[in-house]
Enzyme design. Structure first.
Site, PDB file in Angstrom:
ATOM      1  N   SER A   4      -6.767  -8.521  -3.797  1.00  0.00           N
ATOM      2  CA  SER A   4      -6.083  -7.282  -4.175  1.00  0.00           C
ATOM      3  C   SER A   4      -4.591  -7.455  -3.980  1.00  0.00           C
ATOM      4  CB  SER A   4      -6.574  -6.107  -3.329  1.00  0.00           C
ATOM      5  OG  SER A   4      -5.981  -6.141  -2.036  1.00  0.00           O
ATOM      6  N   ASP A   5      -3.799  -6.602  -4.619  1.00  0.00           N
ATOM      7  CA  ASP A   5      -2.402  -6.509  -4.254  1.00  0.00           C
ATOM      8  C   ASP A   5      -2.309  -5.672  -2.985  1.00  0.00           C
ATOM      9  OD1 ASP A   5       0.376  -6.718  -4.279  1.00  0.00           O
ATOM     10  OD2 ASP A   5       0.514  -6.366  -6.427  1.00  0.00           O
ATOM     11  N   TYR A   6      -1.127  -5.542  -2.454  1.00  0.00           N
ATOM     12  CA  TYR A   6      -0.879  -4.880  -1.176  1.00  0.00           C
ATOM     13  C   TYR A   6      -1.438  -3.455  -1.183  1.00  0.00           C
ATOM     14  CZ  TYR A   6       2.079  -3.772   2.938  1.00  0.00           C
ATOM     15  OH  TYR A   6       2.562  -3.416   4.177  1.00  0.00           O
ATOM     16  N   THR A   7      -2.504  -3.220  -0.418  1.00  0.00           N
ATOM     17  CA  THR A   7      -3.227  -1.944  -0.315  1.00  0.00           C
ATOM     18  C   THR A   7      -3.753  -1.463  -1.664  1.00  0.00           C
ATOM     19  OG1 THR A   7      -1.250  -0.510  -0.525  1.00  0.00           O
ATOM     20  CG2 THR A   7      -1.874  -1.221   1.712  1.00  0.00           C
ATOM     21  N   GLY A   8      -3.998  -2.393  -2.594  1.00  0.00           N
ATOM     22  CA  GLY A   8      -4.492  -1.988  -3.902  1.00  0.00           C
ATOM     23  C   GLY A   8      -5.819  -1.252  -3.841  1.00  0.00           C
TER      24      GLY A   8
END
Length: 754
Positions: A304-308
């Site tokens: 995932s991206d940051y906190t996606g």
């Protein structure tokens, strides 16, 4: 035990796998990670893991012991400290960290993992190494302007050497998003608006990061193609915004650079923040399973991206954190970055039967496969060596490459009456503007470890270049009267204006892509003195230029060039290097034109060449064309095109069409010309772009020299996504151009596809 030996013996089975290994070691290692047996020692670990430990292998967190800009590059996360992360490591609740503080930090954490945790699984250290570590290279958009994938490969290789010496195993790069709306700030991280250039740059960056010997080499880092997918197509150019594009557009425009990155061996991919036609990419089974896994056969890791995953709640897709975890994980996101949701909720989801254990084991296998591929089970400390870190960082060779890359990234938009290059002596130079000097706005956005303090500014470089430094006046432009006086007293003005580096990058969308009003006013006042003016345009995006800025005798787009920003600019400004870069993005005539890109389709009412006509496709104020188009850029030579030849009038199945042209330098200075090949499918079952780049090459020409340039076209080069959403090619007429830009006529011809 040798890391490469593990992978060859335990992973490569059958002729097909051997061929895959020869083509791309990382790809072969990860092609069937979810189903193929891991090396026996690693395979045994999965059977011994608790569900919590499995969830821990899927949990990646920002390093608590971080340094430099790392703490400001993302939103504030949950509070953590180094001791807490060491405890999580001992408990097997952490697969690794990102953007940490060097080899010593990595050594302490890895020691905890392999000596004190129950299963002794090595940690994975990641970082945003976007355009260099401590030696900072030009921002990716600038390097794309070089139209030189080999240069890009070299700078990525250098970045990997520094990063791996600092304990880093994995970089969150390259960003391969196509960016066609200049309002979007993250276009600075990519290769611009064109699909072919985007593919070539993506391939080169992956090859550079991962090196020639495989990703288990101590000086290699694993690449991560991001952001999957169409992140650059956010409505209104607004970062994180919704995306609604057709599947045809995905397949023709946004998918190909990812496919190129995977073909080059990228073993990981990052899901994008945006939704796609109402379904966030982080929870989109069609993207992450149907297309990525089943259609393309990608066997690597999805992060995932940051906190996606957490953001699925704000998207309105997930009811709560537990639901967000389930949706992201079942859609195909193997590893969660920063939210901590997988560690917190996956064990209960598995216990309740809402997430199959088989899916959990699948994701764990992919993570362990990456660690095997990187050689971490063979030697967890292979990239962790404080002494090597000191020896490899900011070496003279690295800084020389940064200077070379910087000079080759500068685009000359104008040079009336051959104002440039400036002489090193005999001229009084007024260097004016907010970027005339000082240790600021040099390295550009999205750099975690480099600093402006370590970079060389413009004033320092100019004074070091000219024969008499006293002939150079430096003025930051903050006092208009003083700046005007300096301009009047000079023989030439060098006006350094544009964006600050925090105006481009993540979360830096702009509504008006113009020179700031105060800078525009400065340009008007300085131009009014009548002193010849060179504009140096510092920017991370295409800008709509106007007034005195666009009317200046000479314009250089200098982007953000990194550690050797000032020397690189001085090299071009004073003629040590002839400008050879070309625009990877179209500069519009007005901000209201965006999104503007050269490869647009024709409407049913195109305006014919010449003045705007009634009831045709154009704005009231400006033509529907670029001020400076994609591919445009001048040299210190005088370039002439002639002698277009096509090897045949008809291109048949199984044949190759050869396109030749002669390029000559009739000027007094050596030059490098970027020759570009474009085609247009005149009539097709799906309307086609007015032009598409199909080839480019850099040609070095001494004064008076001529060279024949050859391109080839096959049927595969003419494929497009048909009405059935499958690749197709149709018989018919094609136009072809060999030209210096996407909107230049150059040399034009036709052929027929049989």
């Amino acid at each position: 035990m040798n890391g490469q030996g593990i992978s060859r013996r335990a992973w490569l089975a059958g002729a097909g796998a051997a061929v895959a290994w020869a083509a791309s070691p990382a790809r072969a290692l990860l092609a069937n990670a979810a189903t193929t047996a891991l090396p026996p020692q690693v395979e045994a670990l999965i059977a011994r893991m608790t569900v919590v430990e499995k969830a821990g292998q899927l949990t990646l967190m920002a390093a608590a012991w971080a340094g430099g800009a790392a703490v400001t590059l993302n939103p504030a996360g949950s509070a953590s400290n180094f001791d807490a992360q060491l405890r999580a490591t001992r408990r097997g609740e952490l697969t690794g960290v990102f953007n940490g503080n060097g080899a010593e930090m990595a050594r302490r954490m890895q020691t905890e993992a392999v000596r004190r945790s129950r299963l002794k699984i090595p940690l994975l250290f990641a970082a945003d190494v976007i355009h260099g570590l401590r030696t900072v290279f030009p921002v990716p958009l600038a390097e794309a302007a070089s139209f030189d994938p080999e240069l890009v490969r070299r700078t990525a290789r250098a970045a990997a050497i520094e990063a791996s010496a600092s304990g880093i195993d994995w970089t969150f790069a390259p960003m391969v998003d196509i960016a066609r709306d200049a309002r979007w700030g993250r276009g600075v991280e990519g290769a611009g608006e064109d699909v072919l250039l985007g593919r070539r740059i993506a391939e080169a960056r992956v090859q550079g990061f991962q090196g020639p010997r495989g990703i288990d080499a101590p000086d290699a880092v694993a690449a991560c193609a991001k952001h999957f997918v169409a992140y650059g197509a956010g409505e209104g150019g607004l970062d994180y915004n919704s995306v609604d594009v057709s599947e045809r557009t995905l397949r023709d425009v946004y998918f190909p650079p990812f496919q190129a990155a995977f073909a080059a061996g990228a073993p990981t991919v990052m899901a994008s923040f945006n939704d796609l036609s109402g379904i966030p990419a982080t929870a989109n089974p069609w993207l992450l399973d149907t297309v990525l896994r089943r259609e393309w056969g990608f066997g690597g890791l999805v992060v995932s991206d940051y906190t996606g995953d957490e953001e699925l709640i704000a998207h309105g897709l997930a009811a709560d954190a537990r639901d967000a975890t389930k949706l992201a994980f079942l859609a195909g996101v193997d590893m969660s970055m920063q939210s901590g949701f997988y560690l917190k909720y996956l064990p209960d989801l598995v216990e309740k039967g809402e997430v199959p254990m088989a899916r959990l084991d699948q994701a764990v296998r992919r993570v362990l496969a990456l660690k095997v591929a990187l050689g971490l089970f063979d030697d967890p400390f292979r990239r962790i060596d404080p002494a090597r870190e000191k020896a490899r960082i900011r070496t003279p060779e690295m800084l020389a490459l940064a200077r070379e890359a910087g000079a080759r990234s500068i685009v000359m938009l104008k040079n009336e009456q051959r104002l440039l290059p400036l002489p090193r002596s005999g001229k009084r130079i007024a260097l004016i503007g907010p970027f005339a000097g000082g240790g600021h706005d040099l390295i550009g956005p999205w750099n975690v470890y480099g600093t402006d303090r370590e970079a060389v500014d413009l004033a320092t470089a100019v004074r070091a270049t000219v024969t008499d430094p006293a002939a150079v006046t430096i003025d930051d432009g903050s006092d208009m009267a003083r700046a005007v006086a300096a301009a009047r007293a000079a023989d030439v003005v060098v006006l350094a204006i544009g964006e600050t580096q925090d105006m481009s990058g993540e979360a830096q969308s702009r509504t008006a892509i113009v020179v700031l009003p105060a800078q525009q006013a400065l340009a008007e006042a300085v131009a009014a003195t009548g002193t010849p003016m060179v504009v140096l345009l510092r920017t991370g995006r295409a800008l709509a230029l106007s007034g005195a800025v666009v009317d200046a005798r000479a314009i250089l787009v200098t982007w953000f060039l990194g550690s050797q920003d000032g020397p690189a600019i001085a090299d071009v400004l004073f003629g040590a290097v002839s400008p050879s870069a070309r625009l990877p993005v179209s500069f519009p005539r007005a901000a209201g034109q965006v999104p503007y890109y050269y490869a647009h389709r024709s409407t049913g009412r195109p305006n014919p060449p010449g003045a705007p006509q009634p009831f045709k496709a154009h704005y009231r104020e400006v033509p529907n064309s670029a001020l400076f188009p994609f591919g445009h850029g001048l040299t210190y030579g005088e370039i002439a095109y002639s002698g277009l030849e096509l090897s045949a009038k008809t291109l048949r199945a199984g044949e190759t069409l050869t396109v030749r042209a002669t390029v000559a330098n009739t000027g007094p200075r050596a030059a490098v010309e970027v020759v570009q090949l474009y085609v247009h499918d005149v009539a097709a079952s799906v309307t086609q772009p007015v032009r598409l780049l199909k080839g480019f090459t850099r040609v070095a020409l001494a004064p008076g020299a001529r060279q024949t340039v050859t391109f080839t076209l096959t049927r595969d080069d003419l494929l497009f996504t048909g009405r059935d959403l499958r690749p197709t090619v149709e018989p018919g007429a094609f136009r072809v151009w060999v030209a210096p830009s996407a909107e230049a006529e150059g040399l034009a011809g036709t052929f027929v596809l049989a």
